[in-house]
Design an enzyme around this catalytic site. Structure first.
Site, short mmCIF file in Angstrom:
data_model
loop_
_atom_site.label_atom_id
_atom_site.label_comp_id
_atom_site.label_asym_id
_atom_site.label_seq_id
_atom_site.Cartn_x
_atom_site.Cartn_y
_atom_site.Cartn_z
N CYS A 93 127.65 5.92 41.38
CA CYS A 93 128.38 6.16 42.63
C CYS A 93 128.17 5.10 43.69
O CYS A 93 128.90 5.05 44.67
CB CYS A 93 127.95 7.50 43.21
SG CYS A 93 128.50 8.84 42.18
N PHE A 152 132.70 16.53 41.70
CA PHE A 152 133.39 15.25 41.51
C PHE A 152 134.92 15.41 41.60
O PHE A 152 135.50 16.32 41.01
CB PHE A 152 133.00 14.61 40.18
CG PHE A 152 131.58 14.10 40.19
CD1 PHE A 152 131.23 13.01 40.97
CD2 PHE A 152 130.58 14.72 39.45
CE1 PHE A 152 129.91 12.54 41.02
CE2 PHE A 152 129.26 14.26 39.48
CZ PHE A 152 128.93 13.18 40.27
N ASN A 171 133.44 14.26 45.70
CA ASN A 171 132.68 13.02 45.47
C ASN A 171 133.49 12.18 44.47
O ASN A 171 133.54 12.50 43.29
CB ASN A 171 131.29 13.39 44.94
CG ASN A 171 130.47 12.18 44.51
OD1 ASN A 171 130.96 11.06 44.44
ND2 ASN A 171 129.19 12.43 44.19
C1 LIG Z 1 126.57 22.74 45.61
C2 LIG Z 1 125.12 22.58 45.17
C3 LIG Z 1 125.08 22.52 43.65
C4 LIG Z 1 124.35 23.84 45.60
O1 LIG Z 1 124.28 23.90 47.01
P1 LIG Z 1 122.86 24.08 47.74
O2 LIG Z 1 123.10 24.00 49.18
O3 LIG Z 1 121.86 23.13 47.18
O4 LIG Z 1 122.51 25.60 47.41
P2 LIG Z 1 121.22 26.24 46.74
O5 LIG Z 1 119.97 25.46 46.98
O6 LIG Z 1 121.23 27.67 47.20
O7 LIG Z 1 121.51 26.22 45.19
C5 LIG Z 1 122.49 27.09 44.62
C6 LIG Z 1 122.26 27.10 43.14
O8 LIG Z 1 122.60 25.81 42.62
C7 LIG Z 1 121.52 25.35 41.80
N1 LIG Z 1 121.51 23.90 41.87
C8 LIG Z 1 121.33 23.11 42.94
N2 LIG Z 1 121.37 21.82 42.59
C9 LIG Z 1 121.61 21.80 41.28
C10 LIG Z 1 121.76 20.74 40.35
N3 LIG Z 1 121.71 19.47 40.72
N4 LIG Z 1 121.96 21.09 39.06
C11 LIG Z 1 122.03 22.40 38.69
N5 LIG Z 1 121.92 23.41 39.53
C12 LIG Z 1 121.70 23.13 40.81
C13 LIG Z 1 120.29 25.97 42.45
O9 LIG Z 1 119.21 26.02 41.55
C14 LIG Z 1 120.82 27.34 42.76
O10 LIG Z 1 120.84 28.13 41.60
P3 LIG Z 1 120.24 29.61 41.60
O11 LIG Z 1 118.75 29.41 41.57
O12 LIG Z 1 120.78 30.26 40.38
O13 LIG Z 1 120.69 30.26 42.86
C15 LIG Z 1 124.49 21.34 45.83
O14 LIG Z 1 123.10 21.36 45.55
C16 LIG Z 1 125.09 20.04 45.37
O15 LIG Z 1 126.17 19.65 45.79
N6 LIG Z 1 124.37 19.35 44.52
C17 LIG Z 1 124.81 18.05 43.97
C18 LIG Z 1 124.39 16.88 44.85
C19 LIG Z 1 124.30 15.63 44.03
O16 LIG Z 1 123.36 15.47 43.26
N7 LIG Z 1 125.28 14.72 44.15
C20 LIG Z 1 125.35 13.51 43.31
C21 LIG Z 1 125.01 12.27 44.14
S1 LIG Z 1 124.69 10.83 43.13
C22 LIG Z 1 126.17 10.42 42.56
O17 LIG Z 1 127.13 10.82 43.15
C23 LIG Z 1 126.22 9.55 41.35
C24 LIG Z 1 126.80 10.01 40.25
C25 LIG Z 1 127.00 9.20 39.02
C26 LIG Z 1 128.18 9.28 38.33
C27 LIG Z 1 128.40 8.55 37.19
C28 LIG Z 1 127.40 7.73 36.65
O18 LIG Z 1 127.61 7.04 35.51
C29 LIG Z 1 126.20 7.67 37.34
C30 LIG Z 1 126.01 8.41 38.50
#
Ligand SMILES: CC(C)(COP(=O)(O)OP(=O)(O)OC[C@H]1O[C@@H](n2cnc3c(N)ncnc32)[C@H](O)[C@@H]1OP(=O)(O)O)[C@@H](O)C(=O)NCCC(=O)NCCSC(=O)/C=C/c1ccc(O)cc1
Length: 447
Positions: A225, A278, A401
């Site tokens: 990214c 994405f 994104n």
């Molecule tokens: C919408 C999310 C998923 C949740 O929102 P939150 O405010 O963190 O809310 P919570 O903390 O209450 O989490 C809600 C649930 O999501 C889960 N979660 C929270 N992050 C996660 C998680 N990365 N996984 C999988 N479960 C999760 C979390 O554990 C929880 O699950 P649960 O325990 O069942 O309630 C938010 O964390 C979010 O947008 N995360 C993604 C951010 C992120 O890493 N962005 C990528 C930036 S880097 C980039 O763009 C590069 C990409 C790339 C592309 C191509 C390439 O070749 C190389 C690289």
């Protein structure tokens, strides 16, 4: 007074024929003349030199003839001279999107269904654009939605059509915005993480855009990214080597062709996160030392590039991983990624601003809209005012994104809102695998 740009501090001496006088004039003109005596000694190589004038600090500037084999190349800061963006036609509101995800994963168990709904709400994304609809994939490429089924060929075939369409539109817009002749583009660099082709996008764009067959081209896949900011840095360095260089940078992502299903054991809920955040988009920029050809709205380029900085955060290599598998891209974003990006961004930005007399509040932040928690953590860790990441947030909210293309959307919006933002500088920040931080310091010259 702002210091001389990083790109002007060390004047380069390259081929043959220029006089030291022109160097001295340039140094006086751009204010980079700090130690002219040293420059002349280095340049004159024992040949006679004569006094030409004085710098502001009183040091003497001399002139003379540069020996054969050495010519000074006049440098202006490289600039972003044109920008263009494109999105595909299908707009999804996130509430509909979660319904579609559930439909596509037609065996979606209730736990997964409610996770999808929750992630959609938490993502900070209201809508995004996709090149292909879930229905279309479902009907025409059913393997794509079957967990673990070989489908890479279908995904790349879709990328070839849809990615090219968007890349061409964004590049065309950037070329028009720049105003120069297509045949004058000397370098073309393309970036994508969602598809890989051969002949690659650069070769295809050379033909479809009618660029010179001698264009120096590169196509970089799977960088991540931050590739938009890397593209800007690379283009600036190429532009600096020769005032005639005109670099077209094109970033394109078709995330919708890389959608991954949830596994029956629900161990891959992470796929829901990537599927949700994405979006599809393309961004393009023309970079060079500005010449007479610039015919943008203001008749000037948009941003001068004054410093580029990269940093690989130690012990973070597992935070973003993407594997190329027979069933497409298998991405994993660690849950502590937003925090790691947040705590490392402040010191990184300090290095970007150092010596320019700039503070966090005096620059526009064009931070990569990687996800809501990433922007939240950057805001919190850097103590930013709520409005400072507003443009990044609105790109995320309205488009998702879009990987490396995102930064072009953010810069375009900064340019549009330029006068109201009332700041003279902008920092473009990219976050990618590594974790790698990429930053470029830009002086706003759009107003
Ligand atoms: C919408 C999310 C998923 C949740 O929102 P939150 O405010 O963190 O809310 P919570 O903390 O209450 O989490 C809600 C649930 O999501 C889960 N979660 C929270 N992050 C996660 C998680 N990365 N996984 C999988 N479960 C999760 C979390 O554990 C929880 O699950 P649960 O325990 O069942 O309630 C938010 O964390 C979010 O947008 N995360 C993604 C951010 C992120 O890493 N962005 C990528 C930036 S880097 C980039 O763009 C590069 C990409 C790339 C592309 C191509 C390439 O070749 C190389 C690289």
């Amino acid at each position: 007074m702002a210091p001389a740009s990083d790109f002007l501090e060390n004047e380069s001496i390259e081929s043959a024929g220029a006089t030291v006088e022109s160097l001295a004039n340039l140094a006086l003109h751009n204010g980079s003349c700090k130690d002219p005596g040293a420059m002349v000694t280095e340049l004159s190589n024992g040949l006679p030199v004569k006094k030409l004038g004085s710098c502001a600090d009183g040091a003497e500037v001399s002139s003379g003839y540069v020996p054969y084999g050495i010519t000074m190349v006049e440098r202006k800061p490289p600039c972003i001279m044109g920008m263009g963006t494109a999105n595909p036609p299908h707009l999804y509101r996130m509430e509909d999107f979660s319904a579609l995800v559930k439909m596509a994963n037609f065996n979606c168990p209730p736990e997964a269904a409610s996770f999808v709904e929750r992630i959609c709400k938490l993502s900070g994304i209201k809508q995004k654009y996709t090149a292909v609809t879930a229905n279309f994939i479902h009907d025409n490429f059913p393997n794509i939605y079957k967990f673990g089924e070989p489908s890479l060929d279908d995904r790349f075939a879709l990328f070839a059509t849809e990615g090219m369409r968007m890349a061409e539109r964004a590049a065309t817009e950037a070329l028009q915005d720049w105003g120069g002749k297509r045949g004058d583009i000397t370098h073309l660099i393309t970036y994508s993480s969602t598809g890989m082709l051969s002949p690659a996008i650069d070769l295809r764009l050379q033909q479809s855009l009618g660029l010179a067959s001698t264009v120096k081209h590169h196509s970089v896949s799977f960088l991540g990214c931050h590739a938009g900011v890397i593209g800007l840095r690379t283009a600036a360095e190429i532009a600096l080597a020769d005032a005639r260089h005109r670099v077209l940078v094109v970033c394109v992502e078709v995330a919708s062709v890389q959608a991954q299903n949830i596994d029956p054991g629900l161990t891959r809920l992470n796929n829901i996160v990537t599927l949700t955040i994405f979006g599809d988009g393309a961004g393009a920029m023309v970079v060079g030392q500005p010449g007479d050809e610039v015919r943008s709205m203001t008749g000037r380029p948009w941003f001068e590039i004054h410093r580029c900085r990269s940093k690989i955060v130690p012990e973070s290599s597992n935070c973003i991983t993407v594997n190329l598998t027979q069933h497409g891209l298998d991405a994993n974003l660690e849950k502590d990624l937003p925090k790691k990006v947040g705590v490392n961004t402040g010191p990184f930005v300090d290095g970007l601003l150092e010596g320019f007399g700039l503070e966090y509040g005096s620059v526009n932040w064009a931070a990569h809209p990687g996800g809501k928690p990433i922007l939240d953590m950057v805001e919190k860790c850097c103590g930013l005012a709520p409005d400072q990441l507003q443009i990044s947030r609105s790109v995320l909210e309205n488009k998702g994104n879009m990987g490396p293309a995102s930064v072009v959307f953010v810069l375009e919006e900064i340019r549009k809102q330029g006068k109201n933002l009332n700041r003279d500088w902008t920092i473009a920040l990219g976050f990618g695998p590594g974790i790698s931080l990429e930053g470029v310091l830009l002086r706003n010259i759009y107003h």
